[in-house]
Enzyme design. Structure first.
Site, mmCIF file in Angstrom:
data_model
loop_
_atom_site.group_PDB
_atom_site.id
_atom_site.type_symbol
_atom_site.label_atom_id
_atom_site.label_comp_id
_atom_site.label_asym_id
_atom_site.label_seq_id
_atom_site.Cartn_x
_atom_site.Cartn_y
_atom_site.Cartn_z
ATOM 1 N N ARG A 103 0.847 -1.200 0.000
ATOM 2 C CA ARG A 103 0.000 0.000 0.000
ATOM 3 C C ARG A 103 0.873 1.238 0.000
ATOM 4 N NH1 ARG A 103 -4.010 1.609 4.936
ATOM 5 N NH2 ARG A 103 -2.013 2.085 5.914
ATOM 6 N N THR A 107 -1.007 7.640 -1.151
ATOM 7 C CA THR A 107 -2.266 7.523 -1.893
ATOM 8 C C THR A 107 -3.204 6.483 -1.293
ATOM 9 O OG1 THR A 107 -1.438 5.803 -3.400
ATOM 10 C CG2 THR A 107 -1.019 8.108 -3.995
ATOM 11 N N ASP A 203 0.371 -1.928 13.731
ATOM 12 C CA ASP A 203 0.762 -2.508 12.448
ATOM 13 C C ASP A 203 0.978 -4.008 12.633
ATOM 14 O OD1 ASP A 203 2.637 -3.506 10.340
ATOM 15 O OD2 ASP A 203 2.517 -1.438 9.646
ATOM 16 N N ASP A 206 4.461 -5.381 11.552
ATOM 17 C CA ASP A 206 5.537 -5.035 12.478
ATOM 18 C C ASP A 206 5.432 -5.837 13.772
ATOM 19 O OD1 ASP A 206 6.479 -3.261 10.633
ATOM 20 O OD2 ASP A 206 5.923 -1.456 11.738
#
Length: 214
Positions: A103, A107, A203, A206
Site C-alpha cells: 500500500r 495515496t 501494524d 511489524d
C-alpha cells in the site's frame, strides 16, 4: 459481499490480548495463529466436499472428503504469512499460493509486486489471509486479481476490519458475480488520518515480524 463477525468468547479473549501494546512479538505470533484457526472454523463452513464411502473397524458407512480442485489458501505478503499456519492447521491438504501487495502510504492505493499462483483458477474456492482490512484497497485489488483468473468464490479472513474498508471493498466489488465473504474477529470504530484502524492493534506486520522492511 457478506461480512461475518465471529461472536465467540475465545475469539474476543485472544483479540484483546493481541490489542495490548505490551504483548511481545512471540506471544503476538502465537495468539494470531490461534485466532486464525478459530476464525477459519467459521470461514470453512461452506468448504466444498464430496460424498465418499469409508470402512470403519465395524462396518462400511458414508462420509465426506474435500472436493477437487482443493481449496487454495492465499496469504497477502508479508503480514498474511503470520496467518498461514493457523489456517493450514484446519485445512492441511489445501494448496497455497502467494500474493505480494503493498500500500502506498500517501495515496493508500495497493499495487502487486509478486505473485505465485496458478494461471487458471477456474472453479477454485480461495481463502485470502490478510490481518487488517483497513482502507480496503489491498483486499479489493487482491480479490479482483483472483477473480480475473477465474476463482469462483472468495472467503477472506481478517483479524480486524474498519467500517470504511468493508464499505470500500463492497463498493468496488459491486456487480461482481463471484460471491465474497469477509470473516473477522471485529469491525472496529474507524480509520485515523494515517489509514490505521482505531482502536486496532497497531501494524500487524511489524508486530509479527518487527519493523525490518517496513
Amino acid at each position: 459481499m457478506r461480512t461475518l463477525v465471529v461472536d465467540h468468547p475465545l475469539v474476543a479473549h485472544k483479540l484483546t490480548a493481541l490489542r495490548d501494546e505490551t504483548t511481545d512479538t512471540p506471544t503476538f505470533r502465537r495468539l494470531a495463529d490461534q485466532l486464525v484457526t478459530l476464525l477459519a472454523y467459521e470461514a470453512t463452513r461452506d468448504v466444498r466436499v464430496r460424498e465418499t464411502e469409508v470402512t470403519t473397524p465395524v462396518a462400511t458407512t458414508h462420509g465426506v472428503t474435500l472436493s477437487t480442485p482443493k481449496p487454495l489458501v492465499v496469504p497477502i505478503l508479508r503480514a498474511g504469512l503470520g496467518m498461514l499456519e493457523g489456517m493450514l492447521r484446519l485445512l492441511p491438504t489445501a494448496e497455497v499460493g502467494f500474493l505480494g501487495m503493498v500500500r502506498n502510504e500517501l495515496t493508500l492505493e495497493a499495487s502487486t509486486y509478486a505473485e505465485r499462483l496458478p494461471d487458471d483458477l477456474s472453479g477454485r474456492q480461495c481463502y485470502v489471509l490478510d490481518p487488517m482490512l483497513a482502507t480496503g484497497g489491498t483486499l479489493a485489488a487482491a480479490i479482483r486479481f483472483l477473480t480475473d483468473r477465474g476463482a469462483d468464490q472468495i472467503i477472506t479472513i481478517c483479524l480486524l476490519a474498519a467500517p470504511e474498508g468493508v464499505a470500500r471493498v463492497e463498493a468496488e466489488l459491486a456487480g461482481t458475480p463471484v460471491p465474497v465473504t469477509v470473516v473477522t474477529a471485529a469491525v472496529d470504530e474507524k480509520l485515523n488520518e494515517k489509514g490505521y484502524i482505531v482502536p486496532g492493534l497497531g501494524d500487524a506486520g511489524d508486530r509479527l515480524y518487527g519493523s525490518a522492511g517496513s
